[in-house]
Design a protein around this motif. Structure first.
Motif, PDB file in Angstrom:
ATOM      1  N   THR A 104     -12.581   3.352  15.301  1.00 49.60           N
ATOM      2  CA  THR A 104     -13.931   3.087  15.801  1.00 49.60           C
ATOM      3  C   THR A 104     -13.993   1.947  16.802  1.00 49.60           C
ATOM      4  O   THR A 104     -15.019   1.784  17.473  1.00 49.60           O
ATOM      5  N   GLY A 105     -12.943   1.132  16.891  1.00 53.66           N
ATOM      6  CA  GLY A 105     -12.972  -0.036  17.761  1.00 53.66           C
ATOM      7  C   GLY A 105     -13.709  -1.209  17.161  1.00 53.66           C
ATOM      8  O   GLY A 105     -13.891  -2.245  17.813  1.00 53.66           O
ATOM      9  N   LEU A 106     -14.138  -1.100  15.899  1.00 56.49           N
ATOM     10  CA  LEU A 106     -14.921  -2.152  15.244  1.00 56.49           C
ATOM     11  C   LEU A 106     -14.043  -3.057  14.392  1.00 56.49           C
ATOM     12  O   LEU A 106     -13.043  -2.620  13.819  1.00 56.49           O
ATOM     13  N   THR A 107     -14.459  -4.311  14.291  1.00 52.19           N
ATOM     14  CA  THR A 107     -13.764  -5.302  13.478  1.00 52.19           C
ATOM     15  C   THR A 107     -14.603  -5.618  12.245  1.00 52.19           C
ATOM     16  O   THR A 107     -15.813  -5.886  12.363  1.00 52.19           O
ATOM     17  N   VAL A 108     -13.989  -5.583  11.079  1.00 55.78           N
ATOM     18  CA  VAL A 108     -14.688  -5.883   9.821  1.00 55.78           C
ATOM     19  C   VAL A 108     -15.151  -7.338   9.824  1.00 55.78           C
ATOM     20  O   VAL A 108     -14.386  -8.249  10.149  1.00 55.78           O
ATOM     21  N   SER A 109     -16.406  -7.547   9.441  1.00 59.67           N
ATOM     22  CA  SER A 109     -16.917  -8.913   9.295  1.00 59.67           C
ATOM     23  C   SER A 109     -16.718  -9.409   7.871  1.00 59.67           C
ATOM     24  O   SER A 109     -16.292 -10.551   7.655  1.00 59.67           O
ATOM     25  N   ARG A 110     -17.019  -8.564   6.899  1.00 59.57           N
ATOM     26  CA  ARG A 110     -16.749  -8.907   5.497  1.00 59.57           C
ATOM     27  C   ARG A 110     -16.752  -7.642   4.664  1.00 59.57           C
ATOM     28  O   ARG A 110     -17.410  -6.654   5.009  1.00 59.57           O
ATOM     29  N   PHE A 111     -15.997  -7.682   3.569  1.00 61.58           N
ATOM     30  CA  PHE A 111     -15.961  -6.557   2.637  1.00 61.58           C
ATOM     31  C   PHE A 111     -17.015  -6.773   1.557  1.00 61.58           C
ATOM     32  O   PHE A 111     -17.083  -7.830   0.938  1.00 61.58           O
ATOM     33  N   VAL A 112     -17.823  -5.744   1.336  1.00 61.25           N
ATOM     34  CA  VAL A 112     -18.860  -5.784   0.310  1.00 61.25           C
ATOM     35  C   VAL A 112     -18.281  -5.377  -1.033  1.00 61.25           C
ATOM     36  O   VAL A 112     -18.619  -5.932  -2.074  1.00 61.25           O
ATOM     37  N   SER A 113     -17.378  -4.383  -1.010  1.00 61.43           N
ATOM     38  CA  SER A 113     -16.754  -3.901  -2.246  1.00 61.43           C
ATOM     39  C   SER A 113     -15.362  -3.393  -1.937  1.00 61.43           C
ATOM     40  O   SER A 113     -15.155  -2.650  -0.971  1.00 61.43           O
ATOM     41  N   ASP A 114     -14.396  -3.820  -2.775  1.00 61.90           N
ATOM     42  CA  ASP A 114     -13.032  -3.306  -2.662  1.00 61.90           C
ATOM     43  C   ASP A 114     -12.836  -2.047  -3.492  1.00 61.90           C
ATOM     44  O   ASP A 114     -11.778  -1.418  -3.421  1.00 61.90           O
ATOM     45  N   ASP A 115     -13.823  -1.686  -4.282  1.00 61.92           N
ATOM     46  CA  ASP A 115     -13.666  -0.545  -5.185  1.00 61.92           C
ATOM     47  C   ASP A 115     -15.007   0.140  -5.399  1.00 61.92           C
ATOM     48  O   ASP A 115     -15.665  -0.033  -6.417  1.00 61.92           O
ATOM     49  N   ALA A 116     -15.405   0.929  -4.395  1.00 66.19           N
ATOM     50  CA  ALA A 116     -16.644   1.698  -4.528  1.00 66.19           C
ATOM     51  C   ALA A 116     -16.384   3.048  -5.170  1.00 66.19           C
ATOM     52  O   ALA A 116     -17.281   3.872  -5.265  1.00 66.19           O
ATOM     53  N   GLY A 117     -15.146   3.265  -5.610  1.00 62.70           N
ATOM     54  CA  GLY A 117     -14.804   4.501  -6.294  1.00 62.70           C
ATOM     55  C   GLY A 117     -13.539   5.125  -5.750  1.00 62.70           C
ATOM     56  O   GLY A 117     -13.111   4.848  -4.626  1.00 62.70           O
ATOM     57  N   ASP A 118     -12.890   5.946  -6.581  1.00 61.64           N
ATOM     58  CA  ASP A 118     -11.730   6.727  -6.164  1.00 61.64           C
ATOM     59  C   ASP A 118     -12.192   8.138  -5.833  1.00 61.64           C
ATOM     60  O   ASP A 118     -12.875   8.774  -6.634  1.00 61.64           O
ATOM     61  N   LEU A 119     -11.823   8.621  -4.666  1.00 60.36           N
ATOM     62  CA  LEU A 119     -12.228   9.948  -4.231  1.00 60.36           C
ATOM     63  C   LEU A 119     -11.085  10.934  -4.466  1.00 60.36           C
ATOM     64  O   LEU A 119      -9.984  10.754  -3.950  1.00 60.36           O
ATOM     65  N   LEU A 120     -11.353  11.943  -5.272  1.00 63.31           N
ATOM     66  CA  LEU A 120     -10.413  13.048  -5.474  1.00 63.31           C
ATOM     67  C   LEU A 120     -10.955  14.216  -4.665  1.00 63.31           C
ATOM     68  O   LEU A 120     -11.839  14.946  -5.118  1.00 63.31           O
ATOM     69  N   ASN A 121     -10.422  14.403  -3.464  1.00 62.80           N
ATOM     70  CA  ASN A 121     -11.011  15.368  -2.548  1.00 62.80           C
ATOM     71  C   ASN A 121     -10.768  16.819  -2.952  1.00 62.80           C
ATOM     72  O   ASN A 121     -11.581  17.693  -2.651  1.00 62.80           O
ATOM     73  N   ASP A 122      -9.645  17.096  -3.593  1.00 63.31           N
ATOM     74  CA  ASP A 122      -9.339  18.477  -3.999  1.00 63.31           C
ATOM     75  C   ASP A 122      -8.452  18.443  -5.240  1.00 63.31           C
ATOM     76  O   ASP A 122      -7.268  18.766  -5.180  1.00 63.31           O
ATOM     77  N   PRO A 123      -9.004  18.059  -6.409  1.00 68.71           N
ATOM     78  CA  PRO A 123      -8.183  17.881  -7.608  1.00 68.71           C
ATOM     79  C   PRO A 123      -7.580  19.169  -8.144  1.00 68.71           C
ATOM     80  O   PRO A 123      -6.706  19.126  -9.010  1.00 68.71           O
TER      81      PRO A 123
END
Length: 256
Positions: A186-205
């Motif tokens: 995206t060309g964007l730089t992170v300013s701060r992380f709000v959450s390091d763990d918003a969930g684990d995504l299992l896209n096709d279990p």
């Protein structure tokens, strides 16, 4: 929007069916170990098969042809509860490429029956091997927005709208990978992380154990590091050209 509305309708239908199941009598089948709810008491909902912890919609084909006199009864099947727990017995690789391994998994189901399942995995990588980033765009002069991306996915043959994401780099932690991927895509730089763990995504279990960790971050569009990318808006293409990445940015209001 149509997909979300359809999903909402399905959820409401499931909830209604569960309510009905508490009130109607069941007819047991000794030969199949299944329980059947007479269709006259619940109507026809496409055939919803339930297990002890999860239910899956299935389409049941009429045995005696279509609707009308003599047509097959349409019933709601509920699998009888069992005490056993399914478990994996072993895995073996049967084929592979640079990016994927094809495995056959030997497992035992809840009834003690041994079965075989085909799956794919990332060679040499743990199950949690990637991150996805949901960047919240902050600017003093406007409401919050979210940055998504669009790119061509050969596996489906279409352009997909996604969250920025990528595989964990060697020696990187989750935040380092997230910051690098967000900048590349995206060309964007992170300013701060709000959450390091918003969930684990299992896209096709059903076919892979691969998990993607979702991270939430804020991006200050007023910061000098993001000035050029902020001025681009929806314009321009991001990604690593040498890897065939042609990524387009999609900005949507956070309120949506």
């Amino acid at each position: 929007g149509k997909a979300l509305r359809k999903g909402s309708e399905v959820c409401e239908e499931m909830a209604a069916m569960l309510t009905v199941l508490r009130a109607v009598p069941y007819a047991a089948s000794s030969s199949t170990g299944m329980l059947f709810v007479p269709p006259a008491q619940i109507g026809w909902h496409g055939g919803m098969q339930f297990s002890s912890s999860v239910f899956t919609p299935v389409l049941r084909r009429p045995v005696n042809g279509g609707a009308g006199k003599g047509a097959a009864r349409k019933s709601l099947c509920v699998r009888a509860e069992v005490e056993g727990q399914a478990k994996v017995i072993g895995r073996r690789k049967v084929a592979g490429t640079r990016w994927l391994d094809l495995q056959q998994i030997d497992y035992e189901d809840e009834s003690g029956v041994k079965r075989v399942w085909d799956a794919v995995s990332r060679p040499g990588l743990p199950d949690l091997c990637a991150v996805a980033i949901l960047p919240i765009l902050k600017r003093k002069s406007s409401p919050d927005q979210v940055m998504l991306i669009s790119q061509f996915r050969p596996a489906v043959g279409k352009y997909c709208i996604e969250a920025p994401a990528g595989l964990l780099g060697e020696g990187e932690d989750l935040r380092e990978t997230a910051a690098r991927e967000l900048l590349e895509e995206t060309g964007l730089t992170v300013s701060r992380f709000v959450s390091d763990d918003a969930g684990d995504l299992l896209n096709d279990p059903g076919i892979t154990p691969t998990k993607v960790k979702l991270l939430l971050c804020e991006v200050d569009l007023d910061h000098p590091d993001n000035k050029e990318a902020a001025e681009m808006g929806h314009e321009g293409v991001c990604g690593l050209a040498e890897e065939g990445e042609y990524i387009r940015r999609k900005i949507v209001p956070f309120a949506q």
